[in-house]
Write an enzyme that holds these catalytic residues in place. Structure first.
Site, PDB file in Angstrom:
ATOM      1  N   GLY A 197       0.792  -1.235   0.000  1.00  0.00           N
ATOM      2  CA  GLY A 197       0.000   0.000   0.000  1.00  0.00           C
ATOM      3  C   GLY A 197       0.816   1.273   0.000  1.00  0.00           C
ATOM      4  O   GLY A 197       0.265   2.374   0.093  1.00  0.00           O
ATOM      5  N   ASP A 219       3.704  -2.727   3.700  1.00  0.00           N
ATOM      6  CA  ASP A 219       4.655  -2.578   2.586  1.00  0.00           C
ATOM      7  C   ASP A 219       6.056  -2.866   3.139  1.00  0.00           C
ATOM      8  O   ASP A 219       6.218  -3.182   4.311  1.00  0.00           O
ATOM      9  CB  ASP A 219       4.574  -1.148   1.990  1.00  0.00           C
ATOM     10  CG  ASP A 219       4.989  -1.132   0.504  1.00  0.00           C
ATOM     11  OD1 ASP A 219       4.245  -0.578  -0.325  1.00  0.00           O
ATOM     12  OD2 ASP A 219       6.052  -1.723   0.188  1.00  0.00           O
ATOM     13  N   GLN A 220       7.066  -2.718   2.274  1.00  0.00           N
ATOM     14  CA  GLN A 220       8.444  -2.993   2.721  1.00  0.00           C
ATOM     15  C   GLN A 220       8.799  -2.056   3.891  1.00  0.00           C
ATOM     16  O   GLN A 220       8.355  -0.896   3.897  1.00  0.00           O
ATOM     17  CB  GLN A 220       9.429  -2.721   1.578  1.00  0.00           C
ATOM     18  CG  GLN A 220       9.199  -3.562   0.326  1.00  0.00           C
ATOM     19  CD  GLN A 220      10.122  -3.109  -0.791  1.00  0.00           C
ATOM     20  OE1 GLN A 220      11.308  -3.414  -0.796  1.00  0.00           O
ATOM     21  NE2 GLN A 220       9.588  -2.334  -1.721  1.00  0.00           N
ATOM     22  N   HIS A 257      -0.070  -7.113 -11.049  1.00  0.00           N
ATOM     23  CA  HIS A 257       0.412  -6.945 -12.427  1.00  0.00           C
ATOM     24  C   HIS A 257       1.907  -6.665 -12.465  1.00  0.00           C
ATOM     25  O   HIS A 257       2.553  -6.732 -13.513  1.00  0.00           O
ATOM     26  CB  HIS A 257      -0.392  -5.882 -13.181  1.00  0.00           C
ATOM     27  CG  HIS A 257      -0.069  -4.469 -12.800  1.00  0.00           C
ATOM     28  ND1 HIS A 257      -0.316  -3.404 -13.631  1.00  0.00           N
ATOM     29  CD2 HIS A 257       0.472  -3.939 -11.683  1.00  0.00           C
ATOM     30  CE1 HIS A 257       0.049  -2.287 -13.052  1.00  0.00           C
ATOM     31  NE2 HIS A 257       0.537  -2.584 -11.861  1.00  0.00           N
TER      32      HIS A 257
HETATM   33  O1  HMK Z   1       2.131  -0.976 -10.516  1.00  0.00           O
HETATM   34  C1  HMK Z   1       2.438  -0.004 -11.405  1.00  0.00           C
HETATM   35  C2  HMK Z   1       1.425   0.875 -11.826  1.00  0.00           C
HETATM   36  C3  HMK Z   1       1.726   1.881 -12.746  1.00  0.00           C
HETATM   37  C4  HMK Z   1       3.012   2.026 -13.248  1.00  0.00           C
HETATM   38  C5  HMK Z   1       4.009   1.117 -12.849  1.00  0.00           C
HETATM   39  C6  HMK Z   1       3.731   0.117 -11.902  1.00  0.00           C
HETATM   40  O2  HMK Z   1       5.292   1.196 -13.376  1.00  0.00           O
HETATM   41  C7  HMK Z   1       5.291   1.670 -14.709  1.00  0.00           C
HETATM   42  C8  HMK Z   1       4.728   3.053 -14.775  1.00  0.00           C
HETATM   43  O3  HMK Z   1       4.613   3.474 -16.121  1.00  0.00           O
HETATM   44  C9  HMK Z   1       5.514   3.998 -13.948  1.00  0.00           C
HETATM   45  C10 HMK Z   1       6.890   4.157 -13.900  1.00  0.00           C
HETATM   46  C11 HMK Z   1       7.360   5.139 -13.022  1.00  0.00           C
HETATM   47  C12 HMK Z   1       6.508   5.891 -12.237  1.00  0.00           C
HETATM   48  C13 HMK Z   1       5.131   5.713 -12.289  1.00  0.00           C
HETATM   49  C14 HMK Z   1       4.642   4.736 -13.181  1.00  0.00           C
HETATM   50  O4  HMK Z   1       3.337   4.376 -13.403  1.00  0.00           O
HETATM   51  C15 HMK Z   1       3.338   3.152 -14.170  1.00  0.00           C
HETATM   52  O5  HMK Z   1       7.238   6.758 -11.474  1.00  0.00           O
HETATM   53  C16 HMK Z   1       8.595   6.495 -11.744  1.00  0.00           C
HETATM   54  O6  HMK Z   1       8.655   5.532 -12.782  1.00  0.00           O
END
Ligand code: HMK
Length: 353
Positions: A197, A219-220, A257
Site C-alpha cells: 500500500g 509494505d516494505q 500486475h
Molecule cells: O504498478 C504499477 C502501476 C503503474 C506504473 C508502474 C507500476 O510502473 C510503470 C509506470 O509506467 C511507472 C513508472 C514510473 C513511475 C510511475 C509509473 O506508473 C506506471 O514513477 C517512476 O517511474
C-alpha cells in the site's frame, strides 16, 4: 487500390513512429504547468497571456503555439475566441476533461503519473531492446539496460522512490470514485490490509469512507518505516512474499500486475492465509487490469496491452485476461470471484476462499 493501401499503411507506420512526440508534448505541458496557468486564469487564455504567465522568453511564443496546436488537436486543450481591449476577436485556450487531470492540487491530478511514466528511467531502457531479445537470461529490459532490478533501483534512489509513490498516490486518489461506486465491497468489513500500500493513499481513502474499518498499510519496512497512522489506520513493515498481516479483507491494488504468475500465486496464497480466520466471510480485493479479449473498444485494449508491455519490460509482470485471472485465483485455492469494471480501464475482482 494498391496505392491507397500502401499510403494508408505508410500513415499507420509513421503515426506509430511519431506517437512519442504526442507523449513528449503532453509531458512538456505537464512540466510547464499549462493546465494550471489556464485554470488559475479563470477564463479562456490567449497565447500571449499564457506565454507571459509561464514566464517564457518572447522568442518562445511561437514554439508554445506549435505545441498547443498539437495538444489541442489531440484533445488536451480547446480553442475559443475572446474580445481584445480593442474589440478584436482573439484566439484563446480552455481546458478539456483530459487537461483538467493536469491541474495540480486537485484529487484528480495525474501529473505525477505523467512525470513518472515518461521519466528517463522508464524510457532509456528501450535502447537495449534488441540485446534483451537475444540474451538467454530471464530479466527485465530495465535490468538488461541498468544491471539492476527496478525495485532495487527505487529503494536505493529516494527521489525515484518518491516519484513512483507520488504517481501511485495520484492514481489512488482517482480510486476514491471507484470506492463510492462500489461501497458494497467494503461494507461489513471490520479490518482491511492494503498489501504493497505504499504511503497509504488508498488506505486513507477507505478510512475516510469507512472510519470504522481498521486499515493496515503493509509494505516494505523502508517504505512504511517512519510513517505513523492513527487509531484506525496503521502502518506495518514486512515481506508480502513471506506473510501478510491478518484482516477481514486483503486489498491488492495495482500489485499483482507487477509480478509473474509464480510470485503472484505466492502473494495470493499469503493473502488467503491472512483472511483464513474469517472463513467464508473473508475476501481478497484485487484492483488491476482485466483484458477483455472480446472488447470492441480498440483504444481501451491498446492501453491495456501497452500496460502489459510496460509491466513486462520493468517488472517481468503482466496484465491478465479474465481467463488468466480465473486460473491464478483457482490455483491459489480460492473458490469463486466476481469481476466489476472500474476506473475506466481497470477491474475490481472480489475473490472468496
Ligand atoms: O504498478 C504499477 C502501476 C503503474 C506504473 C508502474 C507500476 O510502473 C510503470 C509506470 O509506467 C511507472 C513508472 C514510473 C513511475 C510511475 C509509473 O506508473 C506506471 O514513477 C517512476 O517511474
Amino acid at each position: 487500390s494498391e496505392e491507397s493501401e500502401l499510403y494508408h499503411a505508410q500513415i499507420h507506420l509513421y503515426k506509430h513512429v511519431y506517437n512519442f512526440v504526442s507523449s513528449m508534448a503532453l509531458k512538456s505541458a505537464m512540466e510547464l504547468g499549462i493546465a494550471d496557468a489556464i485554470h488559475n486564469h479563470g477564463k479562456p487564455m490567449t497565447l500571449p497571456e499564457l506565454s507571459s504567465s509561464l514566464k517564457l522568453h518572447p522568442s518562445k511564443v511561437n514554439i508554445l503555439y506549435r505545441f498547443l496546436r498539437l495538444l489541442t488537436h489531440n484533445g488536451f486543450f480547446a480553442k475559443t475566441t475572446v474580445k481584445s481591449n480593442e474589440g478584436e476577436e482573439e484566439t484563446a485556450y480552455v481546458l478539456t476533461p483530459s487537461s483538467k487531470l493536469l491541474v495540480s492540487g486537485k484529487s484528480t491530478c495525474l501529473s505525477s503519473l505523467v512525470k513518472g511514466a515518461l521519466h528517463p528511467s522508464s524510457l532509456d531502457m528501450w535502447g537495449v531492446s534488441k540485446k534483451w531479445f537475444h540474451e538467454d537470461k530471464e530479466q527485465t529490459l530495465f535490468e538488461c539496460a541498468t544491471g539492476e532490478n527496478y525495485w532495487d533501483f527505487l529503494n536505493k534512489d529516494s527521489d525515484s522512490l518518491s516519484m513512483f509513490q507520488d504517481a501511485m498516490a495520484a492514481d489512488s486518489r482517482l480510486f476514491k470514485l471507484a470506492i463510492q461506486e462500489n461501497k458494497h465491497v467494503f461494507e461489513g468489513l471490520e479490518s482491511l490490509v492494503d498489501v504493497a500500500g505504499g504511503t497509504g493513499g488508498v488506505a486513507k481513502l477507505i478510512h475516510e469512507a469507512f472510519p470504522h474499518i481498521k486499515c493496515t498499510v503493509f509494505d516494505q519496512p523502508q517504505v512504511v518505516g517512519n510513517l505513523t497512522g492513527n487509531e484506525n489506520l496503521n502502518f506495518v513493515g514486512g515481506d508480502m512474499f513471506k506473510s501478510v498481516p491478518s484482516a477481514d479483507a486483503v486489498l491488492l491494488k495495482w500489485v499483482l500486475h507487477d509480478w509473474n504468475d509464480e510470485l503472484s500465486l505466492k502473494i495470493l496464497k499469503n493473502s488467503k492465509e491472512a483472511i483464513s480466520h474469517k472463513g467464508k466471510d473473508g475476501k481478497v480485493i484485487i484492483i488491476d487490469i482485466s483484458i477483455d479479449e472480446n472488447s470492441d473498444d480498440r483504444g481501451l485494449t491498446e492501453l491495456q496491452l501497452e500496460y502489459d508491455v510496460v509491466m513486462l519490460t520493468m517488472f517481468l509482470g503482466k496484465e491478465r485476461t479474465k481467463k488468466e485471472w480465473e486460473k491464478l485465483i483457482y490455483d491459489a485455492g480460492f473458490s469463486r470471484y466476481k469481476i466489476t469494471p472500474i476506473c475506466g480501464f481497470k477491474s475490481l475482482i472480489e475473490v472468496y476462499p
